[in-house]
Scaffold this motif. Structure first.
Motif, PDB file in Angstrom:
ATOM      1  N   SER A 100       0.840  -1.212   0.000  1.00 48.74           N
ATOM      2  CA  SER A 100       0.000   0.000   0.000  1.00 48.74           C
ATOM      3  C   SER A 100       0.865   1.250   0.000  1.00 48.74           C
ATOM      4  O   SER A 100       0.601   2.205  -0.737  1.00 48.74           O
ATOM      5  CB  SER A 100      -0.921   0.003   1.220  1.00 48.74           C
ATOM      6  N   HIS A 101       1.892   1.244   0.822  1.00 50.45           N
ATOM      7  CA  HIS A 101       2.785   2.409   0.899  1.00 50.45           C
ATOM      8  C   HIS A 101       3.448   2.660  -0.442  1.00 50.45           C
ATOM      9  O   HIS A 101       3.552   3.794  -0.903  1.00 50.45           O
ATOM     10  CB  HIS A 101       3.828   2.203   1.995  1.00 50.45           C
ATOM     11  N   ARG A 102       3.896   1.598  -1.067  1.00 53.52           N
ATOM     12  CA  ARG A 102       4.563   1.735  -2.362  1.00 53.52           C
ATOM     13  C   ARG A 102       3.615   2.325  -3.407  1.00 53.52           C
ATOM     14  O   ARG A 102       4.009   3.147  -4.227  1.00 53.52           O
ATOM     15  CB  ARG A 102       5.082   0.380  -2.810  1.00 53.52           C
ATOM     16  N   LEU A 103       2.357   1.898  -3.381  1.00 60.49           N
ATOM     17  CA  LEU A 103       1.368   2.419  -4.315  1.00 60.49           C
ATOM     18  C   LEU A 103       1.092   3.904  -4.098  1.00 60.49           C
ATOM     19  O   LEU A 103       0.724   4.614  -5.028  1.00 60.49           O
ATOM     20  CB  LEU A 103       0.060   1.640  -4.191  1.00 60.49           C
ATOM     21  N   LEU A 104       1.263   4.377  -2.881  1.00 62.23           N
ATOM     22  CA  LEU A 104       0.995   5.780  -2.559  1.00 62.23           C
ATOM     23  C   LEU A 104       2.101   6.717  -3.037  1.00 62.23           C
ATOM     24  O   LEU A 104       1.937   7.928  -2.989  1.00 62.23           O
ATOM     25  CB  LEU A 104       0.767   5.941  -1.053  1.00 62.23           C
ATOM     26  N   ASP A 105       3.207   6.153  -3.472  1.00 68.93           N
ATOM     27  CA  ASP A 105       4.302   6.925  -4.052  1.00 68.93           C
ATOM     28  C   ASP A 105       4.678   8.134  -3.192  1.00 68.93           C
ATOM     29  O   ASP A 105       4.627   9.275  -3.629  1.00 68.93           O
ATOM     30  CB  ASP A 105       3.940   7.374  -5.478  1.00 68.93           C
ATOM     31  N   THR A 106       5.030   7.846  -1.950  1.00 63.87           N
ATOM     32  CA  THR A 106       5.434   8.895  -1.016  1.00 63.87           C
ATOM     33  C   THR A 106       6.641   8.422  -0.219  1.00 63.87           C
ATOM     34  O   THR A 106       6.826   7.224  -0.007  1.00 63.87           O
ATOM     35  CB  THR A 106       4.280   9.264  -0.055  1.00 63.87           C
ATOM     36  N   SER A 107       7.436   9.367   0.217  1.00 62.86           N
ATOM     37  CA  SER A 107       8.561   9.019   1.080  1.00 62.86           C
ATOM     38  C   SER A 107       8.207   9.218   2.553  1.00 62.86           C
ATOM     39  O   SER A 107       9.001   8.890   3.425  1.00 62.86           O
ATOM     40  CB  SER A 107       9.794   9.855   0.715  1.00 62.86           C
ATOM     41  N   ALA A 108       7.015   9.743   2.824  1.00 62.13           N
ATOM     42  CA  ALA A 108       6.584   9.934   4.213  1.00 62.13           C
ATOM     43  C   ALA A 108       6.342   8.577   4.868  1.00 62.13           C
ATOM     44  O   ALA A 108       5.766   7.679   4.244  1.00 62.13           O
ATOM     45  CB  ALA A 108       5.308  10.767   4.249  1.00 62.13           C
ATOM     46  N   PRO A 109       6.767   8.404   6.106  1.00 60.69           N
ATOM     47  CA  PRO A 109       6.546   7.130   6.796  1.00 60.69           C
ATOM     48  C   PRO A 109       5.097   7.019   7.282  1.00 60.69           C
ATOM     49  O   PRO A 109       4.380   8.007   7.390  1.00 60.69           O
ATOM     50  CB  PRO A 109       7.496   7.215   7.987  1.00 60.69           C
ATOM     51  N   TYR A 110       4.697   5.789   7.567  1.00 65.17           N
ATOM     52  CA  TYR A 110       3.425   5.587   8.249  1.00 65.17           C
ATOM     53  C   TYR A 110       3.530   6.128   9.659  1.00 65.17           C
ATOM     54  O   TYR A 110       4.579   6.029  10.294  1.00 65.17           O
ATOM     55  CB  TYR A 110       3.103   4.092   8.397  1.00 65.17           C
ATOM     56  N   MET A 111       2.422   6.636  10.169  1.00 64.24           N
ATOM     57  CA  MET A 111       2.292   6.873  11.602  1.00 64.24           C
ATOM     58  C   MET A 111       1.446   5.716  12.122  1.00 64.24           C
ATOM     59  O   MET A 111       0.310   5.523  11.688  1.00 64.24           O
ATOM     60  CB  MET A 111       1.601   8.187  11.927  1.00 64.24           C
ATOM     61  N   LEU A 112       2.025   4.899  12.993  1.00 64.96           N
ATOM     62  CA  LEU A 112       1.322   3.770  13.574  1.00 64.96           C
ATOM     63  C   LEU A 112       0.511   4.243  14.771  1.00 64.96           C
ATOM     64  O   LEU A 112       1.062   4.778  15.730  1.00 64.96           O
ATOM     65  CB  LEU A 112       2.311   2.688  14.019  1.00 64.96           C
ATOM     66  N   LEU A 113      -0.795   4.054  14.699  1.00 70.82           N
ATOM     67  CA  LEU A 113      -1.667   4.400  15.816  1.00 70.82           C
ATOM     68  C   LEU A 113      -1.924   3.181  16.689  1.00 70.82           C
ATOM     69  O   LEU A 113      -2.001   3.289  17.908  1.00 70.82           O
ATOM     70  CB  LEU A 113      -2.997   4.962  15.305  1.00 70.82           C
ATOM     71  N   SER A 114      -2.080   2.024  16.041  1.00 72.02           N
ATOM     72  CA  SER A 114      -2.339   0.800  16.780  1.00 72.02           C
ATOM     73  C   SER A 114      -1.881  -0.387  15.951  1.00 72.02           C
ATOM     74  O   SER A 114      -2.243  -0.507  14.784  1.00 72.02           O
ATOM     75  CB  SER A 114      -3.838   0.681  17.083  1.00 72.02           C
TER      76      SER A 114
END
Length: 189
Positions: A100-114
């Protein structure tokens, strides 16, 4: 979550050096299914926790093999932050997150909430808020609630849904997306 050793180059250090050039040269896939089936690729997760202040940026899969140390590092990062308990995080959930992250084409990291939720934490959340499942996949280490700066809930959920590999929940009011490796389904707005 990064540790430094006292002896020369470890396998992990060599993998990081390799990945720095390989990730830059890796092709962009048009959908997550291709990414998850692709041979010779690299899977990476980069996240931070607003709850603990920790960050993680690790390659956990190379050329068809999961890297045990990296998977354990992700499991520790995704622990129940309220009580420190852990359970093995399902690698299928990691794969959905990475694709999913790769598809979003961003270098911003995920923020893990849970990530993982102990049964005690899940029971407490059920008692204080609506929409928390009694048998949540968080309890089994099979789910994550995430957001990414610069991407909307609909964009993140769309990327996760295109994986066709698990559940995707939109929580627009709270600005996060739930991803899990359970049955393929979606909910929320």
């Amino acid at each position: 979550m990064t540790k430094s050793g006292t002896s020369g180059f470890s396998r992990r250090a060599l993998l990081r050096a390799f990945s720095a050039t390989a990730v830059a040269a890796a092709p962009t896939f048009s959908n997550a299914a291709g990414f998850l089936r692709g041979g010779g690729d690299i899977r990476r997760l980069e996240m931070y926790s607003g709850r603990t202040g920790e960050r993680i940026n690790t390659i956990y899969w190379i050329d068809g093999e999961y890297i045990g140390e990296a998977v354990r590092e992700i499991t520790a990062f995704m622990r129940d932050w309220r009580n420190g308990k852990t359970i093995d995080i399902d690698t299928r959930t990691m794969d959905i997150m990475a694709a999913s992250h790769r598809l979003l084409d961003t270098s911003a990291p995920y923020m893990l909430l849970s990530g993982y939720r102990s049964p005690e934490t899940n029971a407490m959340l059920r008692a204080t808020s609506s929409g928390v499942a009694s048998n949540s996949l968080h309890i089994r280490g099979q789910a994550a609630d995430l957001r990414i700066e610069g991407r909307s809930v609909n964009q993140i959920a769309g990327a996760a849904s295109s994986c066709r590999a698990g559940g995707v929940g939109r929580y627009s009011g709270s600005n996060f997306v739930h991803m899990d490796c359970g049955a393929v389904r979606s909910w929320g707005s």
